[in-house]
Design an enzyme around this catalytic site. Sequence first.
Site, PDB file in Angstrom:
ATOM      1  N   HIS A  50       0.805 116.051 109.861  1.00  0.00           N
ATOM      2  CA  HIS A  50       0.784 114.806 109.044  1.00  0.00           C
ATOM      3  C   HIS A  50      -0.760 114.619 108.588  1.00  0.00           C
ATOM      4  O   HIS A  50      -1.718 114.796 109.093  1.00  0.00           O
ATOM      5  CB  HIS A  50       0.859 113.766 110.200  1.00  0.00           C
ATOM      6  CG  HIS A  50       1.168 112.388 109.529  1.00  0.00           C
ATOM      7  ND1 HIS A  50       0.401 111.543 108.821  1.00  0.00           N
ATOM      8  CD2 HIS A  50       2.649 111.967 109.330  1.00  0.00           C
ATOM      9  CE1 HIS A  50       1.062 110.509 108.494  1.00  0.00           C
ATOM     10  NE2 HIS A  50       2.384 110.810 108.524  1.00  0.00           N
TER      11      HIS A  50
ATOM     12  N   HIS B 285       7.797 115.380 102.924  1.00  0.00           N
ATOM     13  CA  HIS B 285       7.818 114.050 103.139  1.00  0.00           C
ATOM     14  C   HIS B 285       9.146 113.803 103.856  1.00  0.00           C
ATOM     15  O   HIS B 285       9.399 114.328 105.029  1.00  0.00           O
ATOM     16  CB  HIS B 285       7.549 113.222 101.997  1.00  0.00           C
ATOM     17  CG  HIS B 285       7.307 111.849 101.931  1.00  0.00           C
ATOM     18  ND1 HIS B 285       7.020 111.055 103.189  1.00  0.00           N
ATOM     19  CD2 HIS B 285       7.364 110.605 100.970  1.00  0.00           C
ATOM     20  CE1 HIS B 285       6.845 109.824 102.981  1.00  0.00           C
ATOM     21  NE2 HIS B 285       7.001 109.564 101.660  1.00  0.00           N
TER      22      HIS B 285
ATOM     23  N   ASP C 251       9.495 113.144 111.749  1.00  0.00           N
ATOM     24  CA  ASP C 251      10.753 113.838 111.324  1.00  0.00           C
ATOM     25  C   ASP C 251      11.362 115.121 112.296  1.00  0.00           C
ATOM     26  O   ASP C 251      12.429 115.727 111.956  1.00  0.00           O
ATOM     27  CB  ASP C 251      10.707 114.398 110.112  1.00  0.00           C
ATOM     28  CG  ASP C 251      10.664 113.296 108.985  1.00  0.00           C
ATOM     29  OD1 ASP C 251      11.847 112.280 109.196  1.00  0.00           O
ATOM     30  OD2 ASP C 251      10.146 113.369 107.764  1.00  0.00           O
TER      31      ASP C 251
HETATM   32  N1  ACO Z   1       2.921 124.449 109.906  1.00  0.00           N
HETATM   33  C1  ACO Z   1       2.006 125.184 110.035  1.00  0.00           C
HETATM   34  N2  ACO Z   1       0.854 124.924 109.476  1.00  0.00           N
HETATM   35  C2  ACO Z   1       0.550 123.688 108.982  1.00  0.00           C
HETATM   36  C3  ACO Z   1       1.664 122.779 109.088  1.00  0.00           C
HETATM   37  C4  ACO Z   1       2.764 122.837 109.638  1.00  0.00           C
HETATM   38  N3  ACO Z   1       3.852 121.948 109.495  1.00  0.00           N
HETATM   39  N4  ACO Z   1       1.065 121.679 108.390  1.00  0.00           N
HETATM   40  C5  ACO Z   1      -0.308 121.701 108.232  1.00  0.00           C
HETATM   41  N5  ACO Z   1      -0.377 123.048 108.329  1.00  0.00           N
HETATM   42  C6  ACO Z   1      -1.777 123.890 108.238  1.00  0.00           C
HETATM   43  C7  ACO Z   1      -1.885 124.373 106.881  1.00  0.00           C
HETATM   44  O1  ACO Z   1      -1.766 125.553 106.611  1.00  0.00           O
HETATM   45  C8  ACO Z   1      -3.420 124.245 106.819  1.00  0.00           C
HETATM   46  O2  ACO Z   1      -4.000 125.513 107.508  1.00  0.00           O
HETATM   47  P1  ACO Z   1      -5.426 126.163 106.902  1.00  0.00           P
HETATM   48  O3  ACO Z   1      -6.499 125.031 106.958  1.00  0.00           O
HETATM   49  O4  ACO Z   1      -5.581 127.246 107.776  1.00  0.00           O
HETATM   50  O5  ACO Z   1      -4.949 126.338 105.686  1.00  0.00           O
HETATM   51  C9  ACO Z   1      -4.029 122.784 107.872  1.00  0.00           C
HETATM   52  O6  ACO Z   1      -2.641 123.072 108.679  1.00  0.00           O
HETATM   53  C10 ACO Z   1      -3.968 121.671 107.081  1.00  0.00           C
HETATM   54  O7  ACO Z   1      -2.851 121.366 106.357  1.00  0.00           O
HETATM   55  P2  ACO Z   1      -2.760 120.697 104.920  1.00  0.00           P
HETATM   56  O8  ACO Z   1      -1.529 121.278 104.163  1.00  0.00           O
HETATM   57  O9  ACO Z   1      -3.983 120.551 104.229  1.00  0.00           O
HETATM   58  O10 ACO Z   1      -2.402 119.166 105.585  1.00  0.00           O
HETATM   59  P3  ACO Z   1      -1.955 118.008 104.659  1.00  0.00           P
HETATM   60  O11 ACO Z   1      -2.639 116.743 105.207  1.00  0.00           O
HETATM   61  O12 ACO Z   1      -2.343 118.211 103.157  1.00  0.00           O
HETATM   62  O13 ACO Z   1      -0.092 118.056 104.724  1.00  0.00           O
HETATM   63  C11 ACO Z   1       2.011 117.662 105.685  1.00  0.00           C
HETATM   64  C12 ACO Z   1       0.352 117.220 105.514  1.00  0.00           C
HETATM   65  C13 ACO Z   1       2.428 117.813 104.196  1.00  0.00           C
HETATM   66  C14 ACO Z   1       2.752 116.750 106.550  1.00  0.00           C
HETATM   67  C15 ACO Z   1       1.888 119.102 106.433  1.00  0.00           C
HETATM   68  O14 ACO Z   1       1.416 119.091 107.497  1.00  0.00           O
HETATM   69  C16 ACO Z   1       3.196 119.702 106.207  1.00  0.00           C
HETATM   70  O15 ACO Z   1       3.815 120.453 105.114  1.00  0.00           O
HETATM   71  N6  ACO Z   1       3.984 119.611 107.399  1.00  0.00           N
HETATM   72  C17 ACO Z   1       5.627 119.942 107.221  1.00  0.00           C
HETATM   73  C18 ACO Z   1       6.314 119.076 106.510  1.00  0.00           C
HETATM   74  C19 ACO Z   1       6.657 117.595 107.397  1.00  0.00           C
HETATM   75  O16 ACO Z   1       6.801 117.817 108.533  1.00  0.00           O
HETATM   76  N7  ACO Z   1       6.384 116.396 106.604  1.00  0.00           N
HETATM   77  C20 ACO Z   1       6.802 115.323 107.102  1.00  0.00           C
HETATM   78  C21 ACO Z   1       5.208 114.420 107.216  1.00  0.00           C
HETATM   79  S1  ACO Z   1       5.712 112.879 108.047  1.00  0.00           S
HETATM   80  C22 ACO Z   1       6.568 112.107 106.696  1.00  0.00           C
HETATM   81  O17 ACO Z   1       6.405 112.218 105.457  1.00  0.00           O
HETATM   82  C23 ACO Z   1       7.528 111.123 107.133  1.00  0.00           C
END
Ligand code: ACO
Length: 441
Positions: free
Chosen positions: A307, A268, A363
């Site tokens: 996201h 987050h 971010d």
């Molecule tokens: N890098 C690589 N792969 C990713 C990323 C990433 N940043 N984010 C998602 N994926 C992939 C997952 O591995 C998954 O792949 P799969 O279907 O093969 O298993 C798919 O994309 C879906 O990802 P989820 O984790 O199910 O997506 P979710 O909606 O639960 O998570 C989140 C969203 C937490 C933001 C995620 O994208 C993440 O961890 N990003 C990096 C951290 C980040 O930047 N957070 C800030 C968000 S904005 C905010 O809160 C202010």
Amino acid sequence: MPKDTLTVVDNRTGRQYEIPIEHDTIAAADLAQIRTSEEGPGLRSFDVSLANTASCKSRITYLDGEKGVLRYRGYPIEELAERSSFLEAAYLIVKGELPSTSHFQMWRHNIKMHTIVHENVKRFIEGFRYDAHPMGILIGTVGALSTFYPDAKEIDSDVSRRVQVRRLIAKLPTIAACTYRHSLGLPYVAPNNELSYTGNFLSMLFKMTELKYRPDPILERALDVLFILHADHEQNCSTTTARVVGSAHADPYSVVAAAAAALSGPRHGGASESAVRMLHEIGSAANVPAFIESVKRGDRRLMGFGHRVYKNYDPRARIIKKIAYEVFEVTGRNPVIDVALELEKIALEDPYFVDRRLYPNVDFYSGTIYEAMGFPLAMFPVLFAIGRTAGWVAQWAEMLDFDERIARPRQMYLGHDLRSYVPLDQRDDSSELETEISGPY
Ligand code: ACO
């Protein structure tokens, strides 16, 4: 004639149900009537991360993740970032309308009246180790504010609510600046109410021996816009935390401390810090392809990407990218921006990211600006918390206005069925023992 209802047939019993639809949503409670016997709770929906569950009704922020749209109280984020100020946007979010001139002057005055913190709050901060993470200090200190303002418990009092909202928006920058100065062993700087909200924050952070600190107007404006962009984001993880904790009728300082704790996580608000650490680790644009491969292998995540809601582009990221260049005109170019740009370019062409609809989020670029402005990486989530406090308090007050019941979800129980207690000397002792884990104390 189409009807705003959903017809459901339970194939276990053959019974048919008609469930009302309002705003593309059905009430989960309406599922409870679907049952196979008179006993038991009836049918429930299962949604671990609340990914497809509307957990409240709200009039504050509108978000369309498919189209990349974000609006506060109906106003597009792009217009607010271009033309508004953080204090004005905070008024809009908290009160629902843009202020008139006299209302805005009063609001600014009322916030400025509360920028000072009690001397004991400073002593409290001094109790933390010099290398304590500023987000940990912020969470602890904001929570402790409830002990300074016992009237905060009067959540049904309109006057009490208003004063706590002002105190929280006013004191967050002061506490944040104290955490920064504490880490450097520098004396705390008293608020200067001649300056703007954000100008005063910069003064409390960076003033040294000069008689009057004058913030650079471009940096002051850039940080102010970043606060606007972070001010609210409907039912994200920390805001949901604020509503859940608030639904137990906890005081607003405990609510904001809990929300800040949620924000601190790297998934987050902690992502901007993690994203810049990642950019430093990659080091140069030439190392980006190898890094992308490691992400695709699943070794790690590309921080600042992806996201839960935006599946097109995070509109805040687009604005922040533009601000970055304005800031670099003053501070000099932060070299990690080149790594960030190369990462974005390669990722946006790569099927792994395209297929999963992963784009830069708020971010991804914000940290490059903060770093160029001289903030240590650990301060990034604290900056996020300052802006988001406006959203947390607005969402908390709205939740109380809607008189929401205490948040109390249900579960799918997967554990043991009923079993009897076995005395210690009759239990199986053959499984592997947990070893001691070494560490301080
Ligand atoms: N890098 C690589 N792969 C990713 C990323 C990433 N940043 N984010 C998602 N994926 C992939 C997952 O591995 C998954 O792949 P799969 O279907 O093969 O298993 C798919 O994309 C879906 O990802 P989820 O984790 O199910 O997506 P979710 O909606 O639960 O998570 C989140 C969203 C937490 C933001 C995620 O994208 C993440 O961890 N990003 C990096 C951290 C980040 O930047 N957070 C800030 C968000 S904005 C905010 O809160 C202010």
